[in-house]
Write an enzyme that holds these catalytic residues in place. Structure first.
Site, PDB file in Angstrom:
ATOM      1  CG  HIS A 279      -1.765   1.248   1.343  1.00  0.00           C
ATOM      2  ND1 HIS A 279      -3.135   1.062   0.992  1.00  0.00           N
ATOM      3  CD2 HIS A 279      -1.847   2.320   1.680  1.00  0.00           C
ATOM      4  CE1 HIS A 279      -3.604   2.334   1.185  1.00  0.00           C
ATOM      5  NE2 HIS A 279      -3.031   2.984   1.620  1.00  0.00           N
ATOM      6  CD  GLU A 280       1.636   3.466   3.761  1.00  0.00           C
ATOM      7  OE1 GLU A 280       1.543   4.602   3.092  1.00  0.00           O
ATOM      8  OE2 GLU A 280       0.680   3.325   4.370  1.00  0.00           O
TER       9      GLU A 280
ATOM     10  CG  HIS B 229       0.328   6.267  -0.549  1.00  0.00           C
ATOM     11  ND1 HIS B 229      -0.658   7.143  -1.069  1.00  0.00           N
ATOM     12  CD2 HIS B 229      -0.208   5.800   0.381  1.00  0.00           C
ATOM     13  CE1 HIS B 229      -1.839   6.710  -0.597  1.00  0.00           C
ATOM     14  NE2 HIS B 229      -1.489   5.804   0.519  1.00  0.00           N
TER      15      HIS B 229
ATOM     16  CD  GLU C 260      -5.902   5.761   0.465  1.00  0.00           C
ATOM     17  OE1 GLU C 260      -5.705   4.828   1.017  1.00  0.00           O
ATOM     18  OE2 GLU C 260      -5.019   6.685   0.599  1.00  0.00           O
TER      19      GLU C 260
END
Lengths: 502, 502
Positions: free
Chosen positions: A265-266, A269, A295
């Site tokens: 997830h990170e 980003h 997101e």
């Protein structure tokens, strides 16, 4: 024209100083969350207050206002990228100058107080202790919205900070569509005879090996290790931008999926931040379009890619090499089902992909009704519990950590922020099918651990633009249509129908 | 008086902002040297330039000048601590405002250029390639000295930055005494039949275990781990102050003494920074008195304490527990002799305790003669080599890494800095005997791993004062006499006579 160019250059130079100050504040935050010795806290808050104040003064300096006004009158002499920068700098300047200093200070004072009482009320589960502070916070934030300006409801002005140009009406429409699809789909999943068995995830997974595996994934999907780091923090986050992007995670030695999907997830980003164009650094063209589009990147990598069968076709053998005893008997299908286990739960941050939007929608509807005057603060717990039952079929046992007070946002005056999470899902769904239409062999590439084409598509269609296009122009250019829910709804249906044999 | 108090408070508030900016710059530097991803370098230099510029603007703001002038006229209304702060803030303000911006910029530009040419010239060992840039650097620095003002020689103005009030004449006198003692003592040591055998130090010492042992020492001698960290960097240093003091080291797996004594040295610096009084933070009373006094702390812990037999009586068993195979056969005396091995060498940063001052004195004398016009830049290599032969009995094989161009300082315009290292030794010697006079059982305490009384003495007599007293007042209060060489000379004689059976 020469003069216009020099005015533009002066504006960019001043905006760059402002962004340099913001990157300093970001590093101070990162250090505080990851490695700062506990006794450094006092000085750190002095440092952050000073740098944030300086950043604000830089952005709101009268000279910036003069330069913006000057350029607005000569917009036709600027190129299209310069006009985009002008548009976005004007936006930042106006938002920052519209709110009187007195209100900024009152909000800041009340934030500390409100947060403190939220912590306590949440701990003991007594909403009455929090209510008066939340009421004042809603009032102050509504005042802020009056200064910012809006067409329809004060909440629009607050949503706009995170999703430029988005409104409560827009989200109401999108969310009705998502609800109409997801609530019945969730019921069907829960009724399916297929049940995930994730007991193997509770075995021993030493943190150091989890980290090693996480770094393998980061590198495979394109994270530039010369321009970023992976560290540990209590609350995972992504910090910094192009050239120095730092992500964090935390390791649960009896639930490795937390760090694995947290890291993916990170990294999503981080790939956005690493994907800006160097010549634009320090200007809006090298900043994320919105929280929701940010997101869309993290959620696409985490859920669409990272929880897919093609992804684990490649990575499960590598994960097994790291944890041979724990995973020897686990099949690919068993693993993929386990990391896509669906179950309505009380806490948003622990929710699975399928139920996550319903948590968001619930919060959005409550905020919408609060700011429209259709709901009072004292009615919040009842409204919360009713919607939990209606959307997720469960009722919180308390108003604290598992109920209406679970999230920190409201205590800090962050209203209008939640919808961005679900907007990220919708945008990801739309990017996903647009991308797959261009790359029919994407599953095969993922099975071979090749993510370069996927990243290339995102770089070309999303990352490199930064804030150049407004949302629907970005969506139109990348996917051929404005933002809609259809692709995302289709994605969930296809994915979970296959997994749960619906 | 009320008015004087409010003027003083405004001054302190403004000086505090300046120090907060400096602590931010320090953290940015620390991060850059330890953990920053390589591609973060460009933005980091923007961040550092901006913050350093802001710090300078804060310190030199006209309002600070007004407040200082105002208070100077009402000094009698201030308490003694406030007067000390006023004296030191005035000093900082004056040094920062005396040099015209144009010269600051010219110096800064030439520093980059000069450094670049030094790197190359040092690499190929050709002093002629460096000479023209160094010449200009000497000229610009002499100009700087003219603006700063001095009584005797331009070098005095430069020395004053690191050692307030010290002069070339003062160092000439002190260094003559040290030379007169050390050169013959070194000859006697070299002639001694006692020879250290440190071959065991070349065995395998894994870095992780070295770090573990280093942290044991740090904690034992009083480093507050809640208010600091230990990390890795190419060039070891101590960064930050009270509440957040970070030291670094590097690990050589075949020379563990480098990290062990490096850690003790930097911990000595850190204990000084951790020892200021919280109520003084952000003012000169919570800053180190001078570079030399800072060095007195690091060198006392490293050499006087850390290389002593009582110290290793306690720590050698612990070190053996960390490295049982490597050290099982090593006796206490053998170990202590090995870590106090004396041998004239070409490179200052690798010099042992006994020869270190001679390296410093050589550099000081060259700087002194340069700025007095008694030596030209082109004569430097010959002067260097002659003094190396005279003081240390060895001649550099080249002008590069082992000769006149080995140190980075001159390429950056840092003249007058070296003497502080030896001043640290002298001050340490003087503190040492004053302390021992109060604590006759100090060796016994060290043998038991008890360093609390020693640290307490330093806290009381040195750390807590910060810049409250000028050097000789500090020395007088702590040791009963102004700075002199006698104690240091005595220390070296006693220590090395015993070790080498002279």
């Amino acid at each position: 024209v020469t003069n216009v160019q020099s005015v533009y250059d002066e504006l960019v130079a001043k905006y760059r100083e402002y962004t340099v100050l913001r990157t300093i504040a970001e590093l101070l935050h990162w250090d505080m969350q990851t490695i700062m010795p506990p006794k450094g806290a006092t000085r750190r808050s002095d440092q952050l207050a000073l740098v944030s104040g300086m950043a604000h003064s830089h952005l709101t300096a009268p000279r910036i206002g003069e330069l913006l006004a000057d350029l607005e009158a000569h917009e036709q002499d600027l190129g299209s990228e310069q006009r985009a920068n002008l548009r976005e700098m004007t936006r930042d300047y106006r938002r920052a100058t519209k709110i009187p200093q007195k209100l900024v200070e009152e909000l800041s004072r009340h934030q500390s107080l409100c947060h403190e009482h939220w912590v306590h009320a949440r701990e003991v589960g007594d909403f009455g202790l929090f209510a008066p502070y939340l009421e004042k916070m809603v009032r102050l934030t509504a005042e802020e919205a009056e200064f910012l300006g809006y067409q329809d409801t004060p909440l629009d002005a607050l949503i706009d900070e995170f999703e430029p140009g988005a409104t409560a009406a827009m989200f109401t429409k999108l969310f009705e569509e998502v609800k109409a699809a997801n609530v019945p789909l969730l019921r069907r999943i829960m009724a399916s005879p297929v049940k995930a068995d994730g007991r193997f995830l509770a075995m021993d997974y030493p943190a150091a090996m989890q980290k090693h595996f996480g770094e393998q994934i980061m590198q495979a999907i394109g994270f530039d290790t010369e321009g970023g780091r992976l560290d540990i923090s209590v609350h995972p986050f992504c910090s910094g931008t192009y050239g120095d992007v730092r992500i964090t995670t935390r390791y649960n030695e009896h639930a490795p999926q937390q760090a694995i999907f947290g890291i993916i997830h990170e990294t999503g980003h981080a790939l956005y931040e690493q994907g800006f164009l160097p010549q634009n650094l320090g200007t809006p063209l090298a900043e994320a379009m919105s929280y929701g589009i940010h997101e869309s990147q993290s959620r696409m990598w985490e859920n669409f890619v990272g929880r897919s069968k093609p992804f684990w076709t490649f990575f499960l053998p590598q994960l097994k090499a790291c944890f041979p005893n724990e995973l020897a008997q686990v099949s690919l299908d068993q693993f993929v089902l386990a990391v896509n286990h669906v179950e309505p739960s009380l806490v948003r941050v622990e929710a699975d992909e399928m139920t996550y939007d319903l948590h968001i929608i619930l919060r959005f509807e409550i905020e919408r009704d609060l700011f429209a005057g259709n709901l009072s603060v004292s009615d919040l717990p009842a409204a919360w519990n009713k919607k939990m039952e209606e959307y997720l079929g469960i009722t919180p046992p308390n108003d604290g950590k598992e109920g209406v007070m679970q999230d920190v946002h409201w205590s800090g005056g962050s209203f209008g922020y939640f919808p961005s999470y679900s907007l990220g899902n919708m945008a990801a769904g739309q990017f996903w099918y647009a991308m797959r239409a261009k790359m029919p062999d994407m599953d095969k590439q993922m099975e071979k651990g090749n993510f370069a084409d996927l990243l290339h598509w995102l770089r070309e269609n999303v990352h490199q633009h930064g804030r150049r296009f407004i949302r629907n122009d970005l969506m139109q250019k990348a996917t051929g249509k404005p933002l809609a829910t259809t692709d995302y709804v289709r994605y969930l249906n296809e994915k979970y129908s296959a997994l749960y044999q619906l």
